[in-house]
Design a protein around this motif. Structure first.
Motif, mmCIF file in Angstrom:
data_model
loop_
_atom_site.group_PDB
_atom_site.id
_atom_site.type_symbol
_atom_site.label_atom_id
_atom_site.label_comp_id
_atom_site.label_asym_id
_atom_site.label_seq_id
_atom_site.Cartn_x
_atom_site.Cartn_y
_atom_site.Cartn_z
ATOM 1 N N LYS A 86 1.902 1.999 -3.613
ATOM 2 C CA LYS A 86 0.937 2.317 -4.412
ATOM 3 C C LYS A 86 0.700 3.670 -4.849
ATOM 4 C CE LYS A 86 -1.951 -1.960 -4.389
ATOM 5 N NZ LYS A 86 -3.339 -2.633 -3.808
ATOM 6 N N GLU A 87 0.794 4.541 -3.797
ATOM 7 C CA GLU A 87 0.721 5.965 -3.879
ATOM 8 C C GLU A 87 1.392 6.486 -4.796
ATOM 9 O OE1 GLU A 87 0.569 10.039 -0.961
ATOM 10 O OE2 GLU A 87 1.455 8.152 -0.189
ATOM 11 N N GLU A 92 0.872 -1.223 0.050
ATOM 12 C CA GLU A 92 0.045 -0.290 0.202
ATOM 13 C C GLU A 92 0.917 1.390 0.103
ATOM 14 O OE1 GLU A 92 -3.215 0.373 -0.305
ATOM 15 O OE2 GLU A 92 -3.310 -1.912 -0.793
#
Length: 316
Positions: free
Chosen positions: A84-85, A81
């Motif tokens: 992913k940004e 996660e």
């Protein structure tokens, strides 16, 4: 905006359209910067530039970025996660700018290309992208495409894939793997036709002043060594385990699940190309057949003819 700039803008839009996750929306600043970078690469190395390069030009930048987006789509669910940004904006920008410099030599080229992209980002003043983390990731992504060639085996090693970056805190950023893989795996990702075209373009890039049959024969012979190295699981598996450690042992036959996904997607292409390359190796008659076309500098026609000769020869 001139004609090339407008064309690149539409090409960037087409790249953006290939982004698959519904929750991802590419920021307009990234779109604008990608267009500017592509135009700059074309000015430096395009057909009408002072130093035209048959391979490492804006088309190559677009191709690598297209493949990097495709690979990000395939691996998106496996990316942690925290990485992913902004992953798609980073892939877009680092992809189009990764070969902005081509004349300083390996290592120095990537550093200069990263410097150029960071400079563009800083000029915008956009607080979303002009952050230390975004710029560090963009730089690391471009530096991951640096390579060296083993003089004995002719294997290409992307030397920075095992380098730790301070921002990673012991957890490697998949962006680096994605850009590095997309840069040198056109054949695996798109099929044997990429071998014909890239071999011809790289031949002319290295022999533009005096393209000879002997030099072409050496380049065609090299394809089998290069593609064989891309089939080497002993090289690829440790890299995938490094970037996707949470999926070790979860794939088929106890492999990393990411390795399983990539093998299903790309192994048929690389195996088909390897069969072509094995047949081609040592076939001096093929280089001889193409010799008369060399001084036309028509890369596409020569690549097309090479493909036809291989298919005709293998199907006899």
């Amino acid at each position: 905006m001139d004609e090339n700039g407008a064309s690149f803008e539409s090409r960037v839009d087409k790249l953006i359209e290939t982004v698959e996750p519904d929750e991802v929306e590419i920021h307009p600043t990234a779109r604008s910067l990608a267009t500017i970078a592509l135009h700059s690469v074309e000015v430096r190395y395009g057909e009408h530039s002072e130093k035209p390069l048959p391979l490492h030009n804006a088309e190559h930048a677009l191709d690598v970025t297209e493949r990097a987006i495709e690979l990000t789509n395939l691996l998106y669910d496996y990316i942690p996660e925290e990485y992913k940004e902004d992953i798609y904006e980073l892939v877009l920008l680092a992809g189009v700018a990764h070969d902005w410099e081509q004349l300083q030599g390996t290592g120095a080229n990537e550093k200069a290309s990263a410097d150029y992209l960071i400079g563009l980002i800083e000029q915008t003043g956009d607080s979303r992208f002009n952050t230390e983390r975004f710029k560090q990731r963009a730089r690391a992504g471009i530096m991951a495409t640096e390579y060296e060639v083993d003089e004995e085996t002719r294997v290409i090693n992307q030397v920075n894939l095992f380098k730790d970056e301070p921002y990673e805190d012991g957890k490697p950023d998949p962006l680096k793997f994605i850009l590095a893989f997309a840069d040198i795996n056109a054949i695996a990702m798109k099929g044997p036709e990429e071998m014909y075209e890239n071999a011809v373009k790289l031949f002319f890039e290295r022999n533009l002043e005096e393209p000879t049959e002997e030099a072409l024969r050496e380049m065609l012979d090299y394809q089998q060594l290069f593609i064989r190295s891309q089939l080497n699981d002993h090289r690829m598996k440790p890299i995938i385990d490094r970037y996707f450690p949470d999926y070790k042992g979860l794939g088929e036959d106890g492999d990393n699940k990411v390795y399983t996904e990539m093998r299903k997607a790309y192994n048929p292409n690389i195996e088909a190309a390897h069969e072509d390359a094995k047949w081609l190796r040592g076939r001096s008659d093929i280089a001889k057949e193409l010799e008369g076309m060399l001084h036309t500098f028509d890369f596409q026609a020569i690549a097309s003819r090479l493909g036809k000769l291989i298919h005709l020869g293998r199907n006899k």
